[in-house]
Design an enzyme around this catalytic site. Structure first.
Site, mmCIF file in Angstrom:
data_model
loop_
_atom_site.group_PDB
_atom_site.id
_atom_site.type_symbol
_atom_site.label_atom_id
_atom_site.label_comp_id
_atom_site.label_asym_id
_atom_site.label_seq_id
_atom_site.Cartn_x
_atom_site.Cartn_y
_atom_site.Cartn_z
ATOM 1 N N GLU A 174 21.073 15.131 -3.533
ATOM 2 C CA GLU A 174 22.102 16.163 -3.593
ATOM 3 C C GLU A 174 23.379 15.697 -2.897
ATOM 4 O O GLU A 174 24.483 16.098 -3.286
ATOM 5 C CB GLU A 174 21.550 17.445 -2.956
ATOM 6 C CG GLU A 174 22.284 18.703 -3.321
ATOM 7 C CD GLU A 174 22.189 19.100 -4.799
ATOM 8 O OE1 GLU A 174 21.314 18.572 -5.518
ATOM 9 O OE2 GLU A 174 23.017 19.921 -5.238
ATOM 10 N N GLU A 177 26.333 16.407 -11.956
ATOM 11 C CA GLU A 177 25.151 15.722 -12.518
ATOM 12 C C GLU A 177 25.390 14.221 -12.616
ATOM 13 O O GLU A 177 24.457 13.422 -12.470
ATOM 14 C CB GLU A 177 24.779 16.308 -13.877
ATOM 15 C CG GLU A 177 24.430 17.814 -13.873
ATOM 16 C CD GLU A 177 23.383 18.225 -12.854
ATOM 17 O OE1 GLU A 177 22.569 17.384 -12.442
ATOM 18 O OE2 GLU A 177 23.384 19.415 -12.442
#
Lengths: 510, 510
Positions: B304, B275
């Site tokens: 991502e 994250e």
């Protein structure tokens, strides 16, 4: 029973009005949540940019509230021939929007914009001024804010006193004419009672609090009492901030904050109880009023009555501590080892004139409010100007409290309110105390065992009464309608005067 | 240098467009913040009512994005005679809104409304279905969602494959034609590598993790590493949720969540690093793009790539643990007493086929994605129907991973995505891995000491490169433009194939 049949035009207007109300209220709920977030959660580097995002949302609410669409709907729904056919709930919603619309539609957009920028800057200037004891730093902003407020009062309109136009923003229907005698009576009796307490020369054992109370233990105790006094933790939160506050998002999401000080155990304890009073009120509003303008408390003054009632009438009562003191001793066995409950009770009811309003006791608190009330009233009447405030402030502190601040930081610069333009806000605090004492008198008629059930920890019975009589209605009634409905008469200062007289005669053995 | 002079009509349209973009972005920032709040902070009783408030805000954003005003402005700003005069930043903003407008303006409002209600209900049905291993409970909703998606694909339009219309929502410009060969290559080499690893019969010492790791210590360690790997804690937060995620409010306010499991120390550790990769990207976007549609990362796939790069290429490297392992041992001296750093490194790089995607290792993860990709593609092409999915799922698991789920809960029902209509989303995860490996190759050319500076803890040098080459641009470039700009070529599966081959040949001594 005869069913009122609505004219199709009215019917249609009502549907549109409800949709507009819902949209505005949705936006307001979001603004409430993000305001809380920015004070409690947001990392500091993102706040200034995010302030522009919330500014956009606030502007949207303003635009919708004074829009042509709103004006047209209100015109239909308040016309003499239609108003009789409306139900009570719709009428209350219309009343709320009509009041705001009538005032705000006449404010030119550029004047409003200029004022918004001024108050944002004024807040920074005030913070600096207070930090550096430099009234001159704040003065030019204060002068401009007062100019604006005088202008707004003329635009809003008033019958007798320009200050009325501002009071009405915080307590609908309130005027100088109503407030003057209430406050005069309270001021005289408070000054007199304070004098007698000081003459008596008797002291309470408040040196109890000159000890260190572990913050972790304070947190546990605060979380322990909240559900017992009636706050639903599944419909709310408790967090920490420098300035405690309560923020309602909806009846299922009410957020409290408090402040923990190791060397002042009273601060968090009574702060939490106070904010819980606000929060429980919001949790108890009729869920049918959610997503509408009625979903909040009736007014600032009525709201404050609920926080003061729980903090002072309940939370500073002898019976409250007969119930909670054994628990408190478990959290702080060393600090309270040799302290009996009645000593503790007297200690939390110490009367002592002090400079800072937010730290004041139950009696002198109202005198702090009187000073601000008289200053605001005089400013609005043009009797004096912003530059005169430090001298006037210090003189009134000496007159009412018998002490003179040694700096403007602990005097005229202590409160944030004027920097955001909140002139007319302060009286709400003392109105809250007045309402609370009047409500106390009524609840004691309905529940003669009032103090006994506190001693037994049955706060649920008290909250059920408050919910039924006050909380559930949200903004359905005006503050005056509500107090008459609950207590059978308009606001009367006598109840608070008698309450203070009785309580402190006993505490101080007068 | 010649200054382009804009036509007054274009000039005016540009000013209006920027104001509209700012308003939409302000609303979106607020939606992002309140979404975070509802997952992380909100008390449970208020959430369902508040969902209606955020629904109002989302509807407002939709309305503004497909409004007549937006349409008119885009028409002026994308006309052949005007577009040449625009600056790069304006063109990128216009590109983003134009794409959304072109797609969404053709969706009838009632169809959109119907679809919104369906996905809200489908989410509840999916949760129940997963909890009770009851695919039939979810099936009717999934069938309707697929019908809608097929309809939307026709409305959006596509050149070759109906799935292209959905892929484009998550990765602008992506098509089946581009993706098929990339994924085919990755799938073949992954299946082959997995087979060789399993044949080799060598094990990593992952029993290290079959111990209890105190959650408080895990929290401290996570907070310790975040600023070192480049996350600015004054421009962000770290909280806890069941499903970790990153939410950006603006570049100064980026919020991460992670999940602490006492019996799985890897979960929070790599979850936080992952994250943080998303979060650092958002913190690094050029502040000039704030309050505009460009303020976020380029696409789901590029986003991502940044989380995978930090989690896997950096966070699962030997050098990363050479730097951090001595610190980790201080937090867990007992658990790691007899474990050498290289053993630990091999343990965090254990390859083992498993049923649940989110728990999969670096190699088998992509095979989980392939299964979903092939299913979505077949559904959109009408090759099979929703009812066939459990059988197809289990067959593909057997083909690629050599294991068959014993229930739909650990099979076809495991992911939330289809229940909210997120068909086309899954490929982003593997695209992220592909982009990440290609970026790794480039950064190693620019910084030949790449792994040495990781071993020295100089993550600032790596983050500075990522910021300069990728992060600062936000959405200025399309994903394809960006990867070409950064690496000199379009996406190429060879880099990930080689990276996995090299790394796991070493870990497993192939």
């Amino acid at each position: 029973m005869e069913q009122k049949v609505l004219d199709p035009t009215v019917q249609k207007a009502l549907v549109q009005f409800k949709a507009l109300d819902e949209k505005i209220t949705h936006f307001s709920s979001v603004i409430g949540l993000v305001d809380w977030d920015q004070k409690v959660m947001a990392p500091k580097k993102g706040r200034s940019v995010f302030a522009k995002a919330t500014g956009t949302l606030r502007t949207e609410v303003f635009k919708l509230s004074v829009s042509q669409e709103m004006g047209n709907l209100l015109a239909v729904l308040t016309s003499r021939e239609n108003v009789g056919a409306l139900d009570e709930v719709s009428k209350a919603k219309i009343r709320e929007y009509q009041a705001y619309y009538q005032k705000s539609k006449s404010i030119p957009a550029d004047l409003f914009q200029e004022y918004s920028i001024l108050t944002a800057q004024a807040n920074d200037a005030w913070e600096e001024a207070r930090a550096n004891n430099d009234f001159a730093r704040f003065l030019p902003y204060l002068e401009k804010i007062i100019d604006f407020k005088r202008k707004f009062a003329e635009i809003y309109g008033y019958e007798e006193h320009p200050y009325d136009a501002l009071l009405d923003e915080f307590e609908p229907g309130l005027t100088v004419k109503k407030l003057d005698p209430l406050f005069a009576k309270l001021r005289e009796s408070s000054v007199n009672l304070l004098d007698r307490i000081q003459q008596a020369g008797k002291r309470t054992p408040d040196e109890i609090f000159n000890q260190s109370f572990e913050i972790e233990k304070q947190k546990e105790f605060n979380r322990f009492i909240l559900p017992i006094i009636g706050f639903d933790m599944e419909a709310g939160r408790l967090d920490e901030t420098v300035h405690p506050f309560a923020q309602s998002v909806n009846t299922g999401d009410v957020r409290l904050t408090t402040r923990y000080l190791e060397n002042n155990v009273r601060s968090a304890m009574f702060g939490t109880i106070h904010e819980a009073g606000h929060g429980i009120y919001e949790q108890h509003v009729n869920p049918e009023f959610e997503e509408s303008v009625l979903q909040s408390g009736a007014s600032f003054g009525i709201h404050e009555s609920q926080s003061r009632f729980l903090e002072n009438m309940v939370g500073r009562s002898k019976e409250f501590w007969h119930y909670f003191y054994p628990h408190l001793k478990k959290y702080f066995p060393k600090q309270l080892e040799n302290v009996e409950v009645d000593e503790f009770y007297r200690a939390v009811n110490t009367i002592k004139p002090s400079f800072i309003r937010v730290e004041a006791d139950e009696l002198t608190y109202n005198l702090h409010i009187m000073i601000r009330y008289e200053i605001e009233k005089g400013l609005m009447a043009g009797e004096f100007e912003a530059k005169d405030l430090p001298a006037i402030w210090n003189q009134k502190m000496q007159d009412y409290l018998g002490i003179t601040p040694s700096s403007d930081t602990e005097g005229v610069l202590q409160d944030v309110h004027w920097s955001f333009g909140g002139i007319g806000y302060f009286p709400s605090y003392s109105l809250g105390n007045l309402y609370a004492a009047q409500i106390l008198r009524t609840i004691q008629k309905d529940i003669p065992d009032f103090y006994k059930i506190i001693a037994n920890g049955r706060f649920d019975l008290i909250q059920a009464w408050l919910k039924e009589k006050i909380h559930q209605y949200g903004k359905l009634y005006t503050p005056n309608e509500l107090i008459v409905k609950v207590t059978g008469e308009e606001l009367n200062a006598e109840y608070l005067v008698q309450y203070l007289e009785k309580k402190y005669s006993e505490v101080y053995g007068l």
